[in-house]
Structures are given as C-alpha cells and as structure tokens.
Design a protein around this motif. Structure first.
Motif, PDB file in Angstrom:
ATOM      1  N   THR A   8       0.829  -1.199   0.000  1.00 24.99           N
ATOM      2  CA  THR A   8       0.000   0.000   0.000  1.00 24.99           C
ATOM      3  C   THR A   8       0.863   1.248   0.000  1.00 24.99           C
ATOM      4  N   THR A   9       1.910   1.262   0.809  1.00 25.27           N
ATOM      5  CA  THR A   9       2.802   2.417   0.878  1.00 25.27           C
ATOM      6  C   THR A   9       3.509   2.623  -0.462  1.00 25.27           C
ATOM      7  N   ARG A  10       4.020   1.544  -1.074  1.00 20.82           N
ATOM      8  CA  ARG A  10       4.681   1.656  -2.372  1.00 20.82           C
ATOM      9  C   ARG A  10       3.711   2.181  -3.426  1.00 20.82           C
ATOM     10  N   SER A  14       4.218   5.564  -5.417  1.00 27.10           N
ATOM     11  CA  SER A  14       4.244   5.486  -6.872  1.00 27.10           C
ATOM     12  C   SER A  14       3.198   6.414  -7.476  1.00 27.10           C
ATOM     13  N   GLY A  15       1.997   6.407  -6.906  1.00 27.90           N
ATOM     14  CA  GLY A  15       0.934   7.287  -7.375  1.00 27.90           C
ATOM     15  C   GLY A  15       1.281   8.744  -7.191  1.00 27.90           C
ATOM     16  N   LEU A  69       1.881  25.140 -10.063  1.00 32.66           N
ATOM     17  CA  LEU A  69       2.505  24.412  -8.955  1.00 32.66           C
ATOM     18  C   LEU A  69       1.640  24.485  -7.694  1.00 32.66           C
ATOM     19  N   VAL A  70       0.979  25.605  -7.481  1.00 30.56           N
ATOM     20  CA  VAL A  70       0.021  25.698  -6.370  1.00 30.56           C
ATOM     21  C   VAL A  70      -1.086  24.669  -6.576  1.00 30.56           C
ATOM     22  N   GLY A  71      -1.560  24.537  -7.805  1.00 30.23           N
ATOM     23  CA  GLY A  71      -2.576  23.529  -8.116  1.00 30.23           C
ATOM     24  C   GLY A  71      -2.068  22.117  -7.895  1.00 30.23           C
ATOM     25  N   LEU A  72      -0.812  21.885  -8.208  1.00 31.37           N
ATOM     26  CA  LEU A  72      -0.224  20.564  -7.982  1.00 31.37           C
ATOM     27  C   LEU A  72      -0.151  20.248  -6.489  1.00 31.37           C
ATOM     28  N   VAL A  73       0.229  21.228  -5.694  1.00 30.06           N
ATOM     29  CA  VAL A  73       0.242  21.035  -4.231  1.00 30.06           C
ATOM     30  C   VAL A  73      -1.172  20.724  -3.744  1.00 30.06           C
ATOM     31  N   LEU A  74      -2.151  21.450  -4.263  1.00 31.97           N
ATOM     32  CA  LEU A  74      -3.546  21.187  -3.910  1.00 31.97           C
ATOM     33  C   LEU A  74      -3.914  19.745  -4.263  1.00 31.97           C
ATOM     34  N   ALA A  75      -3.492  19.283  -5.428  1.00 29.62           N
ATOM     35  CA  ALA A  75      -3.792  17.909  -5.854  1.00 29.62           C
ATOM     36  C   ALA A  75      -3.161  16.888  -4.911  1.00 29.62           C
ATOM     37  N   VAL A  76      -1.932  17.146  -4.498  1.00 26.04           N
ATOM     38  CA  VAL A  76      -1.252  16.224  -3.581  1.00 26.04           C
ATOM     39  C   VAL A  76      -2.005  16.164  -2.254  1.00 26.04           C
ATOM     40  N   VAL A  77      -2.394  17.319  -1.735  1.00 24.17           N
ATOM     41  CA  VAL A  77      -3.132  17.359  -0.465  1.00 24.17           C
ATOM     42  C   VAL A  77      -4.466  16.632  -0.611  1.00 24.17           C
ATOM     43  N   LEU A  78      -5.181  16.909  -1.681  1.00 19.67           N
ATOM     44  CA  LEU A  78      -6.475  16.258  -1.890  1.00 19.67           C
ATOM     45  C   LEU A  78      -6.324  14.757  -2.092  1.00 19.67           C
ATOM     46  N   SER A  79      -5.218  14.331  -2.717  1.00 17.77           N
ATOM     47  CA  SER A  79      -5.014  12.898  -2.929  1.00 17.77           C
ATOM     48  C   SER A  79      -4.869  12.165  -1.604  1.00 17.77           C
ATOM     49  N   ARG A  80      -4.457  12.867  -0.588  1.00 20.19           N
ATOM     50  CA  ARG A  80      -4.269  12.252   0.731  1.00 20.19           C
ATOM     51  C   ARG A  80      -5.455  12.468   1.658  1.00 20.19           C
ATOM     52  N   LYS A  81      -6.191  13.546   1.469  1.00 11.76           N
ATOM     53  CA  LYS A  81      -7.216  13.928   2.445  1.00 11.76           C
ATOM     54  C   LYS A  81      -8.653  13.769   1.966  1.00 11.76           C
ATOM     55  N   ILE A 127      -4.965  22.822 -19.910  1.00 14.13           N
ATOM     56  CA  ILE A 127      -3.829  21.898 -19.979  1.00 14.13           C
ATOM     57  C   ILE A 127      -3.606  21.206 -18.638  1.00 14.13           C
ATOM     58  N   VAL A 128      -3.541  21.985 -17.576  1.00 17.22           N
ATOM     59  CA  VAL A 128      -3.134  21.453 -16.272  1.00 17.22           C
ATOM     60  C   VAL A 128      -4.240  20.649 -15.588  1.00 17.22           C
ATOM     61  N   ILE A 129      -5.452  21.178 -15.546  1.00 20.35           N
ATOM     62  CA  ILE A 129      -6.514  20.519 -14.778  1.00 20.35           C
ATOM     63  C   ILE A 129      -6.773  19.083 -15.252  1.00 20.35           C
ATOM     64  N   PRO A 130      -7.009  18.850 -16.541  1.00 18.76           N
ATOM     65  CA  PRO A 130      -7.270  17.464 -16.956  1.00 18.76           C
ATOM     66  C   PRO A 130      -6.068  16.535 -16.746  1.00 18.76           C
ATOM     67  N   ALA A 131      -4.873  17.041 -17.005  1.00 21.60           N
ATOM     68  CA  ALA A 131      -3.679  16.206 -16.861  1.00 21.60           C
ATOM     69  C   ALA A 131      -3.514  15.729 -15.419  1.00 21.60           C
ATOM     70  N   VAL A 132      -3.661  16.660 -14.491  1.00 21.55           N
ATOM     71  CA  VAL A 132      -3.501  16.312 -13.073  1.00 21.55           C
ATOM     72  C   VAL A 132      -4.679  15.471 -12.600  1.00 21.55           C
ATOM     73  N   ALA A 133      -5.875  15.838 -13.017  1.00 17.02           N
ATOM     74  CA  ALA A 133      -7.074  15.102 -12.574  1.00 17.02           C
ATOM     75  C   ALA A 133      -7.015  13.634 -12.977  1.00 17.02           C
ATOM     76  N   ARG A 134      -6.455  13.347 -14.148  1.00 14.81           N
ATOM     77  CA  ARG A 134      -6.350  11.945 -14.595  1.00 14.81           C
ATOM     78  C   ARG A 134      -5.511  11.101 -13.646  1.00 14.81           C
ATOM     79  N   ARG A 135      -4.612  11.716 -12.913  1.00 17.12           N
ATOM     80  CA  ARG A 135      -3.727  10.989 -11.992  1.00 17.12           C
ATOM     81  C   ARG A 135      -4.325  10.831 -10.594  1.00 17.12           C
ATOM     82  N   LEU A 136      -5.486  11.425 -10.363  1.00 20.28           N
ATOM     83  CA  LEU A 136      -6.130  11.338  -9.055  1.00 20.28           C
ATOM     84  C   LEU A 136      -7.188  10.256  -9.044  1.00 20.28           C
ATOM     85  N   ALA A 137      -7.384   9.635  -7.909  1.00 20.26           N
ATOM     86  CA  ALA A 137      -8.428   8.617  -7.763  1.00 20.26           C
ATOM     87  C   ALA A 137      -9.790   9.287  -7.884  1.00 20.26           C
TER      88      ALA A 137
END
Length: 138
Positions: A8-10, A14-15, A69-81, A127-137
């Motif tokens: 799970t951690t890996r 990886s995600g 990059l602010v949006g990317l940080v937001l995506a990382v936080v949302l991916s965890r929370k 460009i950014v929103i769809p690309a990042v969104a595809r990588r989120l659950a």
C-alpha cells in the motif's frame, strides 16, 4: 500485515510520483503555451500593457508555472485527504480558474488585452486541470 502495508505504501508513493511528474510536465507545457498565446496576441497587435506597464511574455510563463505548482500542491493534499480527490480537485480548480478571471475583467487595460489575459488563464487551466485530474483517484 507487513506485506499489505508495504504494498500500500509503495502504491501510494508510486501514485504520488506519477502525479508529481504529470503535474510538472503539464506545468511546463502550460507555461510554454501561455507564453505562445501572449506572444501571438502581441504580434497581432494586442497590447500587453496593464496599468500602463508592459507584461513581458516570459511573465506569462512564470505566473503560469507558479499557479500551476500551487494547483499541484492542492492535488497532492487532496489525494491524501479527500474522499474523492479527482472530483474535489476539478471542482476546486474550476472555481479558482473562474475567480482568476476577475482581476482580468477589472484590470486597467484595453478590452483586447483583458480578453488575451483571460484566454491565457483558460489555456493554462485546459492543460493542467485534466492532466492532473487523470492521476487522481475518482
């Protein structure tokens, strides 16, 4: 139990790596695209002056990179929370994109300049929103 936790951690790392790589690539593409839009608009005769001061074409790329990059940080936080990270990210970033148009509308600039500023925001978001969104659950 240990194998499950390690797997799970890996998978999470990886995600996160894929999300980060995708976000950074999208940031670079969006920055280049907004500079291209600004340069094309300027070449077509649209002023890049706001409040009497010119915005350099590279400024479009720089600000695109910063806010992407602010949006990317937001995506990382949302991916965890968030329970539904993709939905939360898309909703939040669409609202933020709409809000980002407000300063363009009220800027001390000509109508064509305002429109060009708004187009650059929309290009970056497209460009950014769809690309990042595809990588989120979902």
């Amino acid at each position: 139990m240990t194998t499950t936790t390690a797997t799970t951690t890996r998978a999470a790392v990886s995600g996160l790596g894929a999300l980060t790589r995708t976000g950074l690539a999208a940031t670079a593409v969006a920055s280049i695209a907004t500079m291209g839009v600004a340069a094309a608009g300027h070449a077509a005769g649209i002023s890049l002056d706001v409040s009497g001061a010119p915005i350099p074409v590279t400024g479009f790329g720089t600000l695109t990179a910063v806010f992407s990059l602010v949006g990317l940080v937001l995506a990382v936080v949302l991916s965890r929370k968030a329970r539904h990270p993709r939905r939360a990210f898309v909703r939040t970033t669409v609202v933020l994109t709409v809000l980002s148009l407000v300063p363009d509308v009220i800027a001390d600039a000509g109508p064509a300049t305002k429109a060009l500023l708004m187009v650059t925001h929309l290009v970056a978001a497209a460009i950014v929103i769809p690309a990042v969104a595809r990588r989120l659950a979902a």
